[in-house]
Design a protein around this motif. Structure first.
Motif, PDB file in Angstrom:
ATOM      1  N   LYS A  51       0.838  -0.899  -0.125  1.00  0.00           N
ATOM      2  CA  LYS A  51      -0.128  -0.102  -0.621  1.00  0.00           C
ATOM      3  C   LYS A  51       0.973   1.219   0.215  1.00  0.00           C
ATOM      4  O   LYS A  51       1.480   1.663   1.118  1.00  0.00           O
ATOM      5  CB  LYS A  51      -0.447  -0.010   1.378  1.00  0.00           C
ATOM      6  N   ASP A  52       1.083   1.772  -0.918  1.00  0.00           N
ATOM      7  CA  ASP A  52       1.916   3.214  -1.308  1.00  0.00           C
ATOM      8  C   ASP A  52       3.243   2.822  -1.021  1.00  0.00           C
ATOM      9  O   ASP A  52       3.749   3.630  -0.445  1.00  0.00           O
ATOM     10  CB  ASP A  52       1.002   4.700  -0.980  1.00  0.00           C
ATOM     11  N   GLY A  53       3.749   2.127  -0.817  1.00  0.00           N
ATOM     12  CA  GLY A  53       5.193   1.706  -0.291  1.00  0.00           C
ATOM     13  C   GLY A  53       5.871   0.451  -0.299  1.00  0.00           C
ATOM     14  O   GLY A  53       5.215  -0.026  -1.548  1.00  0.00           O
ATOM     15  N   PRO A  54       6.721   0.043   0.227  1.00  0.00           N
ATOM     16  CA  PRO A  54       7.431  -1.058   0.404  1.00  0.00           C
ATOM     17  C   PRO A  54       6.774  -2.147   0.060  1.00  0.00           C
ATOM     18  O   PRO A  54       5.444  -2.158   1.520  1.00  0.00           O
ATOM     19  CB  PRO A  54       8.931  -1.045   1.051  1.00  0.00           C
ATOM     20  N   PRO A  55       6.989  -3.304  -0.659  1.00  0.00           N
ATOM     21  CA  PRO A  55       5.960  -4.644  -0.342  1.00  0.00           C
ATOM     22  C   PRO A  55       6.057  -5.147   1.444  1.00  0.00           C
ATOM     23  O   PRO A  55       7.542  -4.717   1.822  1.00  0.00           O
ATOM     24  CB  PRO A  55       5.974  -5.542  -1.311  1.00  0.00           C
ATOM     25  N   VAL A  56       5.328  -5.633   1.889  1.00  0.00           N
ATOM     26  CA  VAL A  56       5.341  -6.218   3.488  1.00  0.00           C
ATOM     27  C   VAL A  56       5.677  -7.675   2.588  1.00  0.00           C
ATOM     28  O   VAL A  56       4.051  -7.942   2.261  1.00  0.00           O
ATOM     29  CB  VAL A  56       4.605  -5.652   4.925  1.00  0.00           C
ATOM     30  N   THR A  57       6.152  -8.548   3.263  1.00  0.00           N
ATOM     31  CA  THR A  57       6.333 -10.254   3.361  1.00  0.00           C
ATOM     32  C   THR A  57       5.170 -10.406   4.282  1.00  0.00           C
ATOM     33  O   THR A  57       5.575 -10.549   5.198  1.00  0.00           O
ATOM     34  CB  THR A  57       7.678 -10.774   2.959  1.00  0.00           C
ATOM     35  N   LEU A  58       4.104 -11.734   3.631  1.00  0.00           N
ATOM     36  CA  LEU A  58       3.317 -12.121   4.841  1.00  0.00           C
ATOM     37  C   LEU A  58       3.802 -13.522   4.857  1.00  0.00           C
ATOM     38  O   LEU A  58       4.440 -14.685   4.432  1.00  0.00           O
ATOM     39  CB  LEU A  58       2.063 -12.494   3.816  1.00  0.00           C
ATOM     40  N   ARG A  59       3.852 -13.550   6.564  1.00  0.00           N
ATOM     41  CA  ARG A  59       4.787 -15.000   6.736  1.00  0.00           C
ATOM     42  C   ARG A  59       3.243 -15.846   7.578  1.00  0.00           C
ATOM     43  O   ARG A  59       3.277 -17.011   6.800  1.00  0.00           O
ATOM     44  CB  ARG A  59       5.490 -14.736   7.786  1.00  0.00           C
ATOM     45  N   ALA A  60       2.684 -14.826   8.392  1.00  0.00           N
ATOM     46  CA  ALA A  60       2.097 -16.287   9.530  1.00  0.00           C
ATOM     47  C   ALA A  60       0.788 -16.497   8.691  1.00  0.00           C
ATOM     48  O   ALA A  60      -0.320 -16.851   9.680  1.00  0.00           O
ATOM     49  CB  ALA A  60       1.883 -15.703  10.515  1.00  0.00           C
ATOM     50  N   THR A  61       0.601 -14.704   8.323  1.00  0.00           N
ATOM     51  CA  THR A  61      -0.932 -14.658   7.416  1.00  0.00           C
ATOM     52  C   THR A  61      -1.347 -15.053   6.466  1.00  0.00           C
ATOM     53  O   THR A  61      -2.394 -14.709   6.066  1.00  0.00           O
ATOM     54  CB  THR A  61      -1.308 -13.035   7.629  1.00  0.00           C
ATOM     55  N   GLU A  62       0.036 -15.139   6.045  1.00  0.00           N
ATOM     56  CA  GLU A  62      -0.187 -15.808   4.355  1.00  0.00           C
ATOM     57  C   GLU A  62      -2.076 -16.769   4.174  1.00  0.00           C
ATOM     58  O   GLU A  62      -2.706 -16.818   3.295  1.00  0.00           O
ATOM     59  CB  GLU A  62       0.963 -15.972   3.340  1.00  0.00           C
ATOM     60  N   PRO A  63      -1.880 -17.917   5.043  1.00  0.00           N
ATOM     61  CA  PRO A  63      -2.453 -18.785   4.550  1.00  0.00           C
ATOM     62  C   PRO A  63      -4.210 -18.199   4.785  1.00  0.00           C
ATOM     63  O   PRO A  63      -5.093 -18.972   3.979  1.00  0.00           O
ATOM     64  CB  PRO A  63      -2.323 -19.907   5.485  1.00  0.00           C
ATOM     65  N   ILE A  64      -3.551 -17.551   5.996  1.00  0.00           N
ATOM     66  CA  ILE A  64      -5.213 -17.164   6.246  1.00  0.00           C
ATOM     67  C   ILE A  64      -6.105 -16.508   5.116  1.00  0.00           C
ATOM     68  O   ILE A  64      -7.238 -15.906   4.802  1.00  0.00           O
ATOM     69  CB  ILE A  64      -5.220 -16.614   7.945  1.00  0.00           C
ATOM     70  N   LEU A  65      -4.947 -14.891   4.421  1.00  0.00           N
ATOM     71  CA  LEU A  65      -5.296 -14.493   3.592  1.00  0.00           C
ATOM     72  C   LEU A  65      -5.788 -14.912   2.326  1.00  0.00           C
ATOM     73  O   LEU A  65      -6.486 -14.767   1.411  1.00  0.00           O
ATOM     74  CB  LEU A  65      -4.525 -13.035   3.310  1.00  0.00           C
ATOM     75  N   ARG A  66      -5.180 -16.303   1.862  1.00  0.00           N
ATOM     76  CA  ARG A  66      -5.529 -17.120   0.870  1.00  0.00           C
ATOM     77  C   ARG A  66      -6.739 -17.868   1.473  1.00  0.00           C
ATOM     78  O   ARG A  66      -7.831 -17.408   0.678  1.00  0.00           O
ATOM     79  CB  ARG A  66      -4.588 -18.183   1.071  1.00  0.00           C
ATOM     80  N   HIS A  67      -7.085 -18.637   2.246  1.00  0.00           N
ATOM     81  CA  HIS A  67      -8.071 -18.986   2.169  1.00  0.00           C
ATOM     82  C   HIS A  67      -9.780 -17.890   2.409  1.00  0.00           C
ATOM     83  O   HIS A  67     -10.094 -17.778   2.006  1.00  0.00           O
ATOM     84  CB  HIS A  67      -8.127 -20.007   4.001  1.00  0.00           C
ATOM     85  N   PHE A  68      -9.063 -16.187   2.838  1.00  0.00           N
ATOM     86  CA  PHE A  68     -10.103 -15.671   2.811  1.00  0.00           C
ATOM     87  C   PHE A  68     -10.892 -15.525   1.661  1.00  0.00           C
ATOM     88  O   PHE A  68     -11.720 -15.447   1.050  1.00  0.00           O
ATOM     89  CB  PHE A  68      -9.840 -14.534   3.722  1.00  0.00           C
ATOM     90  N   LEU A  69      -9.398 -15.303   0.478  1.00  0.00           N
ATOM     91  CA  LEU A  69      -9.793 -15.092  -1.095  1.00  0.00           C
ATOM     92  C   LEU A  69     -10.941 -16.279  -2.015  1.00  0.00           C
ATOM     93  O   LEU A  69     -11.749 -16.278  -2.245  1.00  0.00           O
ATOM     94  CB  LEU A  69      -8.123 -14.505  -1.611  1.00  0.00           C
TER      95      LEU A  69
END
Length: 96
Positions: A51-69
């Motif tokens: 979001k308007d800046g450098p990317p933030v790498t997702l570690r612990a939350t990526e599986p949750i975000l993928r499931h949500f999507l």
């Protein structure tokens, strides 16, 4: 508010029709952009959220975000199917 496009609210329908999961390509979520890790990468490589800046790498939350999507894509597909079905099976007679 997110605008509906021919690809659905989150652009998730297009990715499912291309054979990928909801998180198979970059997805805009309000002011954020989620870019998943490539499928061929190891499990230790995570996707990024920007979001308007450098990317933030997702570690612990990526599986949750993928499931949500994935769940949102299923809901969107079901709603689209019902919406189209409700218009073709209307109980009202058209005016002439």
């Amino acid at each position: 508010m997110t605008k509906a496009t021919r690809d659905g609210f989150f652009g998730l329908l297009a990715s499912q029709q291309r054979g990928g999961g909801a998180a198979g390509h970059a997805v805009t979520l309000g002011p954020y952009t989620y870019i998943p890790a490539p499928a061929h990468c190891s499990a230790s490589v995570g996707g990024t959220l920007t979001k308007d800046g450098p990317p933030v790498t997702l570690r612990a939350t990526e599986p949750i975000l993928r499931h949500f999507l994935d769940v949102m894509a299923e809901l969107e597909e079901d709603l689209a199917r019902r919406w189209i079905g409700s218009h073709s099976a209307s109980g009202f007679t058209p005016t002439k």
